[in-house]
Each structure stands twice: as C-alpha cells, then as structure tokens.
Motif scaffolding. Sequence first.
Motif, PDB file in Angstrom:
ATOM      1  N   MET A 144       0.763  -1.141  -0.064  1.00  0.00           N
ATOM      2  CA  MET A 144      -0.030  -0.031  -0.110  1.00  0.00           C
ATOM      3  C   MET A 144       0.846   1.382  -0.117  1.00  0.00           C
ATOM      4  SD  MET A 144      -3.078   0.846  -0.041  1.00  0.00           S
ATOM      5  CE  MET A 144      -4.097   2.601  -0.214  1.00  0.00           C
ATOM      6  N   ARG A 145       2.072   1.232   0.709  1.00  0.00           N
ATOM      7  CA  ARG A 145       2.809   2.381   0.779  1.00  0.00           C
ATOM      8  C   ARG A 145       3.358   2.506  -0.709  1.00  0.00           C
ATOM      9  NH1 ARG A 145       5.043  -0.399   5.157  1.00  0.00           N
ATOM     10  NH2 ARG A 145       4.152   0.092   6.959  1.00  0.00           N
ATOM     11  N   VAL A 146       3.819   1.521  -1.354  1.00  0.00           N
ATOM     12  CA  VAL A 146       4.574   1.804  -2.545  1.00  0.00           C
ATOM     13  C   VAL A 146       3.395   2.153  -3.440  1.00  0.00           C
ATOM     14  CG1 VAL A 146       5.453   0.325  -4.653  1.00  0.00           C
ATOM     15  CG2 VAL A 146       6.347  -0.318  -2.108  1.00  0.00           C
ATOM     16  N   LEU A 147       2.131   1.616  -3.243  1.00  0.00           N
ATOM     17  CA  LEU A 147       1.180   1.960  -4.378  1.00  0.00           C
ATOM     18  C   LEU A 147       0.899   3.467  -4.483  1.00  0.00           C
ATOM     19  CD1 LEU A 147      -1.093   1.332  -6.525  1.00  0.00           C
ATOM     20  CD2 LEU A 147      -2.617   0.921  -4.517  1.00  0.00           C
ATOM     21  N   LEU A 148       0.862   4.013  -2.974  1.00  0.00           N
ATOM     22  CA  LEU A 148       0.366   5.460  -2.714  1.00  0.00           C
ATOM     23  C   LEU A 148       1.386   6.388  -3.595  1.00  0.00           C
ATOM     24  CD1 LEU A 148      -0.856   5.571   0.781  1.00  0.00           C
ATOM     25  CD2 LEU A 148      -2.022   5.842  -1.166  1.00  0.00           C
ATOM     26  N   ARG A 149       2.714   5.926  -3.560  1.00  0.00           N
ATOM     27  CA  ARG A 149       3.827   6.684  -4.164  1.00  0.00           C
ATOM     28  C   ARG A 149       3.915   6.419  -5.600  1.00  0.00           C
ATOM     29  NH1 ARG A 149       4.297   5.876   0.969  1.00  0.00           N
ATOM     30  NH2 ARG A 149       5.206   7.206   2.464  1.00  0.00           N
ATOM     31  N   LEU A 150       3.555   5.402  -6.034  1.00  0.00           N
ATOM     32  CA  LEU A 150       3.209   5.045  -7.384  1.00  0.00           C
ATOM     33  C   LEU A 150       2.373   5.975  -8.082  1.00  0.00           C
ATOM     34  CD1 LEU A 150       3.101   1.529  -9.071  1.00  0.00           C
ATOM     35  CD2 LEU A 150       1.516   3.208  -9.792  1.00  0.00           C
ATOM     36  N   ALA A 151       1.135   6.154  -7.092  1.00  0.00           N
ATOM     37  CA  ALA A 151       0.314   7.042  -7.801  1.00  0.00           C
ATOM     38  C   ALA A 151       0.466   8.377  -7.897  1.00  0.00           C
ATOM     39  CB  ALA A 151      -1.136   6.808  -6.755  1.00  0.00           C
ATOM     40  N   ASP A 152       1.626   8.965  -6.953  1.00  0.00           N
ATOM     41  CA  ASP A 152       2.155  10.203  -7.060  1.00  0.00           C
ATOM     42  C   ASP A 152       3.095  10.351  -8.145  1.00  0.00           C
ATOM     43  OD1 ASP A 152       0.783  11.379  -5.088  1.00  0.00           O
ATOM     44  OD2 ASP A 152       2.301  10.693  -3.418  1.00  0.00           O
ATOM     45  N   GLY A 153       3.486   9.424  -8.944  1.00  0.00           N
ATOM     46  CA  GLY A 153       4.164   9.468 -10.108  1.00  0.00           C
ATOM     47  C   GLY A 153       5.725   9.069  -9.736  1.00  0.00           C
ATOM     48  N   LYS A 194      13.122   3.721  -8.423  1.00  0.00           N
ATOM     49  CA  LYS A 194      14.314   4.297  -7.348  1.00  0.00           C
ATOM     50  C   LYS A 194      13.945   5.410  -6.413  1.00  0.00           C
ATOM     51  CE  LYS A 194      16.401   7.520 -10.808  1.00  0.00           C
ATOM     52  NZ  LYS A 194      17.493   7.852 -11.603  1.00  0.00           N
ATOM     53  N   GLN A 195      12.954   6.305  -6.827  1.00  0.00           N
ATOM     54  CA  GLN A 195      12.560   7.275  -5.749  1.00  0.00           C
ATOM     55  C   GLN A 195      11.808   6.631  -4.853  1.00  0.00           C
ATOM     56  OE1 GLN A 195      10.612   9.529  -9.150  1.00  0.00           O
ATOM     57  NE2 GLN A 195      11.843  11.133  -8.503  1.00  0.00           N
ATOM     58  N   ILE A 196      10.974   5.542  -5.143  1.00  0.00           N
ATOM     59  CA  ILE A 196       9.960   5.060  -3.899  1.00  0.00           C
ATOM     60  C   ILE A 196      11.161   4.145  -3.270  1.00  0.00           C
ATOM     61  CG2 ILE A 196       8.319   3.022  -3.651  1.00  0.00           C
ATOM     62  CD1 ILE A 196       7.146   3.891  -6.144  1.00  0.00           C
ATOM     63  N   TYR A 228      14.040   4.978  -2.394  1.00  0.00           N
ATOM     64  CA  TYR A 228      14.719   5.872  -1.607  1.00  0.00           C
ATOM     65  C   TYR A 228      13.786   6.436  -0.424  1.00  0.00           C
ATOM     66  CZ  TYR A 228      17.092  10.069   0.152  1.00  0.00           C
ATOM     67  OH  TYR A 228      17.571  11.197   0.981  1.00  0.00           O
ATOM     68  N   GLU A 229      12.654   6.450  -0.814  1.00  0.00           N
ATOM     69  CA  GLU A 229      11.705   7.254   0.395  1.00  0.00           C
ATOM     70  C   GLU A 229      11.285   6.071   1.238  1.00  0.00           C
ATOM     71  OE1 GLU A 229       7.145   9.374   0.105  1.00  0.00           O
ATOM     72  OE2 GLU A 229       8.959   9.954  -1.429  1.00  0.00           O
ATOM     73  N   LEU A 230      11.254   4.745   0.813  1.00  0.00           N
ATOM     74  CA  LEU A 230      10.739   3.839   1.658  1.00  0.00           C
ATOM     75  C   LEU A 230      11.921   3.069   2.529  1.00  0.00           C
ATOM     76  CD1 LEU A 230       7.614   2.368   0.035  1.00  0.00           C
ATOM     77  CD2 LEU A 230       7.844   4.230   1.900  1.00  0.00           C
ATOM     78  N   SER A 231      13.382   3.538   2.151  1.00  0.00           N
ATOM     79  CA  SER A 231      14.658   2.817   2.460  1.00  0.00           C
ATOM     80  C   SER A 231      14.522   1.372   2.203  1.00  0.00           C
ATOM     81  CB  SER A 231      14.617   2.933   3.874  1.00  0.00           C
ATOM     82  OG  SER A 231      14.672   4.209   4.548  1.00  0.00           O
TER      83      SER A 231
END
Length: 225
Positions: free
Chosen positions: A156-165, A169-171, A173-176
Amino acid sequence: MADAALRILIADDHPMFRAALRYALGEIAPGAHIVEVASQSALEAAIGSGEAFDLAMLDLMMPGAMGFSSLVYARGERPELPVVIISSNEHPRTIRRAQQFGASGFVPKSAPAAVLAEAVGAVLAGRVWFSPQQAERDEGDAQLADRLAQLTPQQMRVLLRLADGLLNKQIAYELSLAENTVKIHVTAILRKLGCHSRTQAAVLVKGLSLEEDGGELHDGVGGLS
C-alpha cells in the motif's frame, strides 16, 4: 470514559485544529495519552511503531495522502484499530465512502464537542457512529475496497507513491528499500489489483479521492467548543 491508559492518535495537518481536538479529547477522556501527526508519512511511522493505540482520529486531507488513502492504509496496517474520520467535507457520499473503506465513525469538523464525545464513546465501546444522512452503498467503492484489502501494508505504501508518479528508485529511497524490492512489490500490486500498467494502478488509486476537495477546509476548529 476517563482512562489514564487510553492512547489516541490524532492525524491532521492543521496545528490549530489538532490543539482544539486535543482539548476536546482531554475533556472526554482525562489523562489519555495523545500522539499527533501531520502527514501521511508521519501517520505511517506512528502506526508502524507498534504503539498500542486505542483510537485514531483521522483527517482526510494531509500532505502525502490522497482522499481516503490514509484510512485504507491505517485499516490495512492495523485492522483492530478503530478510526474516526474528522472532516470538513460533510457530503453524504463522503460519509458513506468513509464507512465502506473501514472507518468506525465520522464526525464533521463543525460538530459541537457533545457530538464528538458521543462518537468517541460509541466507537471505544465497539460500536460505529455515523450520521443517519448517508448516500446509498456504492458497489464500485465496495469493489475498490476489496481489491485494496488484498495488498500488504508495504505494498500500500508503494502504491500510494506510485500514484504520485514516483519512479521505482525514488520509491526505494523514500521507503528505504532496495530498488529490486520495489519492482517485486509493483509486480505483486499490479497482479492483485488486476492492472496491466502502473498508469492503470494510479488511476485506480485516484478512486480514493474526494469528489469535492474544495469542501475539505480546515475551518471547523470552532465546532469543538
């Protein structure tokens, strides 16, 4: 309702409203331990900390959140934790959608403290509390909730960031996370949601958005007096 051991999580990005809600909850549950967060990432950290919250009070509009995404995340991560939505958007369909996505209650920000006390008391007693003025059940929302319920909290965390575009590699970094781990999660997410592309998954998440974002204003502080 006084209980020194009661632990309440307040998630709202407006400091004045958090202060008003903290004061109101202090009258309802004297001695309660209250934790405040102001963003989706802070909510994730608080819920993921393992702290045994008894209740979460959740605004629908915070940095990093998309409509009901914070509610869906909280319910997926901690299904035993009752969540009460506190919102300025009082549209009947917003209230109904909150219920369909797993909220235990919905209190308008314009509501007086007595209404908040009634809702909190009901939810802590294991009941639900919603205004009788609600829209009809929406099968599309019900199906979306069922599809999202298949995801793990990390997915779910990944999906929310995927939805933000964000790119993998950005996901990562943000989620370690390792980038390859993100790729594995994305593949699993697409499979579980029945989507053929990241774009299709992002569009699906947009279904969590509020119809009337303009109605979600932080103008309800005075309602808790």
